[in-house]
Design a protein around this motif. Structure first.
Motif, PDB file in Angstrom:
ATOM      1  N   LEU A 112       0.824  -1.212   0.000  1.00 20.66           N
ATOM      2  CA  LEU A 112       0.000   0.000   0.000  1.00 20.66           C
ATOM      3  C   LEU A 112       0.856   1.259   0.000  1.00 20.66           C
ATOM      4  CD1 LEU A 112      -2.732  -1.005   2.619  1.00 20.66           C
ATOM      5  CD2 LEU A 112      -2.867  -1.143   0.131  1.00 20.66           C
ATOM      6  N   HIS A 113       1.996   1.205   0.703  1.00 21.89           N
ATOM      7  CA  HIS A 113       2.852   2.384   0.841  1.00 21.89           C
ATOM      8  C   HIS A 113       4.291   2.012   0.489  1.00 21.89           C
ATOM      9  CE1 HIS A 113      -0.516   4.167   3.039  1.00 21.89           C
ATOM     10  NE2 HIS A 113      -0.529   3.061   3.777  1.00 21.89           N
ATOM     11  N   VAL A 114       4.904   2.815  -0.374  1.00 26.28           N
ATOM     12  CA  VAL A 114       6.305   2.617  -0.742  1.00 26.28           C
ATOM     13  C   VAL A 114       7.027   3.946  -0.544  1.00 26.28           C
ATOM     14  CG1 VAL A 114       7.923   2.127  -2.598  1.00 26.28           C
ATOM     15  CG2 VAL A 114       5.838   0.774  -2.384  1.00 26.28           C
ATOM     16  N   ASN A 115       8.079   3.932   0.281  1.00 25.31           N
ATOM     17  CA  ASN A 115       8.869   5.134   0.539  1.00 25.31           C
ATOM     18  C   ASN A 115      10.339   4.819   0.287  1.00 25.31           C
ATOM     19  OD1 ASN A 115      10.135   7.434   1.441  1.00 25.31           O
ATOM     20  ND2 ASN A 115       8.960   7.603   3.326  1.00 25.31           N
ATOM     21  N   LEU A 116      10.843   5.303  -0.833  1.00 30.76           N
ATOM     22  CA  LEU A 116      12.244   5.124  -1.205  1.00 30.76           C
ATOM     23  C   LEU A 116      12.956   6.468  -1.291  1.00 30.76           C
ATOM     24  CD1 LEU A 116      11.763   2.451  -4.028  1.00 30.76           C
ATOM     25  CD2 LEU A 116      12.441   2.052  -1.661  1.00 30.76           C
ATOM     26  N   PHE A 169       2.389  -3.417 -11.452  1.00 23.86           N
ATOM     27  CA  PHE A 169       1.783  -4.555 -10.776  1.00 23.86           C
ATOM     28  C   PHE A 169       1.273  -4.193  -9.376  1.00 23.86           C
ATOM     29  CE2 PHE A 169       4.539  -6.471 -13.931  1.00 23.86           C
ATOM     30  CZ  PHE A 169       3.765  -7.512 -14.426  1.00 23.86           C
ATOM     31  N   LEU A 170       1.649  -3.014  -8.864  1.00 22.50           N
ATOM     32  CA  LEU A 170       1.221  -2.608  -7.514  1.00 22.50           C
ATOM     33  C   LEU A 170      -0.134  -1.910  -7.618  1.00 22.50           C
ATOM     34  CD1 LEU A 170       4.630  -1.265  -6.151  1.00 22.50           C
ATOM     35  CD2 LEU A 170       3.710  -3.588  -6.064  1.00 22.50           C
ATOM     36  N   LEU A 171      -1.142  -2.684  -7.893  1.00 22.01           N
ATOM     37  CA  LEU A 171      -2.464  -2.128  -8.161  1.00 22.01           C
ATOM     38  C   LEU A 171      -3.122  -1.531  -6.931  1.00 22.01           C
ATOM     39  CD1 LEU A 171      -3.846  -4.915 -10.545  1.00 22.01           C
ATOM     40  CD2 LEU A 171      -2.688  -2.771 -11.132  1.00 22.01           C
ATOM     41  N   ASN A 172      -2.667  -1.951  -5.734  1.00 23.11           N
ATOM     42  CA  ASN A 172      -3.264  -1.445  -4.492  1.00 23.11           C
ATOM     43  C   ASN A 172      -2.476  -0.287  -3.891  1.00 23.11           C
ATOM     44  OD1 ASN A 172      -5.379  -3.417  -4.411  1.00 23.11           O
ATOM     45  ND2 ASN A 172      -3.846  -4.942  -3.760  1.00 23.11           N
ATOM     46  N   LEU A 173      -1.436   0.153  -4.579  1.00 23.10           N
ATOM     47  CA  LEU A 173      -0.568   1.195  -4.040  1.00 23.10           C
ATOM     48  C   LEU A 173      -1.350   2.495  -3.836  1.00 23.10           C
ATOM     49  CD1 LEU A 173       2.460   1.596  -3.343  1.00 23.10           C
ATOM     50  CD2 LEU A 173       2.727   2.593  -5.625  1.00 23.10           C
ATOM     51  N   THR A 174      -1.232   3.056  -2.608  1.00 26.39           N
ATOM     52  CA  THR A 174      -1.925   4.312  -2.301  1.00 26.39           C
ATOM     53  C   THR A 174      -0.975   5.490  -2.139  1.00 26.39           C
ATOM     54  OG1 THR A 174      -1.902   3.827   0.077  1.00 26.39           O
ATOM     55  CG2 THR A 174      -3.830   3.100  -1.187  1.00 26.39           C
ATOM     56  N   SER A 175       0.275   5.225  -1.743  1.00 32.33           N
ATOM     57  CA  SER A 175       1.229   6.334  -1.617  1.00 32.33           C
ATOM     58  C   SER A 175       2.608   5.885  -2.101  1.00 32.33           C
ATOM     59  CB  SER A 175       1.312   6.827  -0.172  1.00 32.33           C
ATOM     60  OG  SER A 175       1.889   5.865   0.680  1.00 32.33           O
ATOM     61  N   LEU A 176       3.236   6.768  -2.885  1.00 31.47           N
ATOM     62  CA  LEU A 176       4.554   6.481  -3.430  1.00 31.47           C
ATOM     63  C   LEU A 176       5.450   7.694  -3.233  1.00 31.47           C
ATOM     64  CD1 LEU A 176       6.530   4.729  -5.044  1.00 31.47           C
ATOM     65  CD2 LEU A 176       5.545   5.694  -7.141  1.00 31.47           C
ATOM     66  N   HIS A 177       6.545   7.488  -2.487  1.00 30.65           N
ATOM     67  CA  HIS A 177       7.503   8.558  -2.208  1.00 30.65           C
ATOM     68  C   HIS A 177       8.845   8.188  -2.827  1.00 30.65           C
ATOM     69  CE1 HIS A 177       4.915  10.550   0.853  1.00 30.65           C
ATOM     70  NE2 HIS A 177       4.490   9.312   1.044  1.00 30.65           N
ATOM     71  N   TYR A 212      -1.164   2.862 -14.117  1.00 31.44           N
ATOM     72  CA  TYR A 212      -1.998   1.698 -13.815  1.00 31.44           C
ATOM     73  C   TYR A 212      -2.268   1.555 -12.315  1.00 31.44           C
ATOM     74  CZ  TYR A 212      -0.676   0.571 -18.583  1.00 31.44           C
ATOM     75  OH  TYR A 212      -0.470   0.617 -19.947  1.00 31.44           O
ATOM     76  N   CYS A 213      -1.661   2.396 -11.520  1.00 34.04           N
ATOM     77  CA  CYS A 213      -1.902   2.383 -10.066  1.00 34.04           C
ATOM     78  C   CYS A 213      -3.115   3.261  -9.785  1.00 34.04           C
ATOM     79  CB  CYS A 213      -0.674   2.871  -9.322  1.00 34.04           C
ATOM     80  SG  CYS A 213       0.829   1.921  -9.640  1.00 34.04           S
ATOM     81  N   ARG A 214      -4.275   2.705  -9.982  1.00 33.92           N
ATOM     82  CA  ARG A 214      -5.500   3.501  -9.944  1.00 33.92           C
ATOM     83  C   ARG A 214      -5.918   3.904  -8.532  1.00 33.92           C
ATOM     84  NH1 ARG A 214      -5.185   5.654 -14.274  1.00 33.92           N
ATOM     85  NH2 ARG A 214      -7.265   6.505 -13.869  1.00 33.92           N
ATOM     86  N   SER A 215      -5.276   3.327  -7.507  1.00 35.25           N
ATOM     87  CA  SER A 215      -5.617   3.683  -6.128  1.00 35.25           C
ATOM     88  C   SER A 215      -4.662   4.708  -5.545  1.00 35.25           C
ATOM     89  CB  SER A 215      -5.599   2.429  -5.231  1.00 35.25           C
ATOM     90  OG  SER A 215      -6.547   1.476  -5.659  1.00 35.25           O
ATOM     91  N   LEU A 216      -3.735   5.194  -6.332  1.00 35.80           N
ATOM     92  CA  LEU A 216      -2.702   6.102  -5.845  1.00 35.80           C
ATOM     93  C   LEU A 216      -3.313   7.429  -5.382  1.00 35.80           C
ATOM     94  CD1 LEU A 216       0.408   6.054  -5.625  1.00 35.80           C
ATOM     95  CD2 LEU A 216       0.475   7.298  -7.802  1.00 35.80           C
ATOM     96  N   SER A 217      -3.025   7.800  -4.133  1.00 40.55           N
ATOM     97  CA  SER A 217      -3.531   9.062  -3.602  1.00 40.55           C
ATOM     98  C   SER A 217      -2.417  10.061  -3.298  1.00 40.55           C
ATOM     99  CB  SER A 217      -4.344   8.815  -2.323  1.00 40.55           C
ATOM    100  OG  SER A 217      -3.538   8.234  -1.313  1.00 40.55           O
TER     101      SER A 217
END
Length: 302
Positions: free
Chosen positions: A7-11, A26-34, A51-56
């Motif tokens: 759900l959350h990826v912080n790099l 492939f991370l279709l449920n991803l909501t936050s990407l840093h 394609y990450c349609r849940s990204l907020s």
């Protein structure tokens, strides 16, 4: 690509290079990407993040991304930070040709930070259809034109930073309707005219407006009375000048008169024995009168 439940990826804050990998799709449920503060590059507008349609939350500030500003933002997006990259898009392309999608997909976005890029062109009025936006930062770009009056539609706006661009014209009166605004920075543009009065715009410090040579009115020290104010006639200006000259002469006369009178009395006392004796007799007489008056009042209370 095997961690589809992420759900959350912080790099952020590393030294990553290259493009955003296709496996992100492939991370279709991803909501936050840093991915902020790296050395990532490439064209984010065609990345697999679409394609990450849940990204907020998408935070890619302080990288080396270039090309166009992405137009594939999902409806769930709330916070968008693209600052300090190398985007060269004309800002109007955010909405040009895709106005309906832009208004329907991004109408709930809360934060947009596109500062410190190489954005050019004007701010399209459709940009301000984001009525739920709380924070907007377009500073440190090369935006031109005027601030659209449609900015008054963003009634939820709390922070607005348009500093260090090439904006011209007057500050629109509609900006006074932003009653929740507690941070404003319009400095270092080419804005002109009077800052709209009778609003919270006067509650900000002059630092919010400096660097605009033709801007005037509170909180700036520059007065607008002689700066494009057509409401005053020449006769009114002359009357104001005459009144000011009269007051100046009056105050000067009072000051000179007081000085002459004071030193005249002091000179007479110091250099004339007769005047000096008369002066001290007056003081002694005044002392005796005060003493008698005091005793009389004390006896009346017994």
């Amino acid at each position: 690509m095997n961690w589809k439940s992420l759900l959350h990826v912080n790099l952020g804050g590393n030294n990553l290079t290259g493009n955003i990998p296709p496996s992100m799709s492939f991370l279709l449920n991803l909501t936050s990407l840093h991915l902020h503060e790296n050395n990532l590059s490439g064209d984010i507008s065609s990345s697999s993040l679409q394609y990450c349609r849940s990204l907020s939350i998408l935070n890619v500030r302080k990288n080396r991304f270039s090309g166009n500003i992405p137009k594939w933002m999902p409806q769930s997006i709330r916070i968008l930070q693209l600052r300090s990259n190398k985007f060269i898009d004309n800002l109007i392309l955010l909405v040009k040709g895709q106005q309906s999608n832009y208004e329907s997909n991004l109408k709930l976005i809360r934060m947009v930070d596109l500062s410190s890029n190489n954005l050019t062109g004007t701010m399209s009025p459709q940009l301000f259809s984001l009525s739920q936006l709380h924070f907007l930062n377009l500073s440190h770009n090369r935006l031109t034109g005027t601030i659209p009056k449609e900015i008054g539609n963003m009634t939820q706006l709390e922070s607005l930073d348009l500093s260090k661009n090439e904006l011209t014209g007057q500050i629109p009166v509609s900006i006074s309707s932003l009653s929740l605004l507690d941070n404003l920075n319009l400095s270092f543009n080419n804005l002109s005219g009077q800052i709209p009065s009778g609003t919270q715009l006067q509650s900000f410090s002059e630092l919010s407006y400096i660097g605009n040579a033709d801007l005037c009115g509170p909180p700036l020290p520059k007065n607008c009375s002689n700066h494009g104010d057509d409401t005053k006639t020449l006769g009114e200006n002359d009357d104001d000048g005459d009144e000011s000259d009269f007051l100046s002469c009056l105050y000067m006369g009072l000051g000179v008169g007081f000085a002459v009178g004071f030193w005249g009395v002091c000179g007479a006392i110091f250099f004339s024995r007769k005047c000096r004796h008369a002066y001290f007799r007056f003081l002694y007489d005044l002392r005796d009168r005060f003493y008698v008056l005091l005793l009389t009042n004390l006896n009346s209370f017994r």
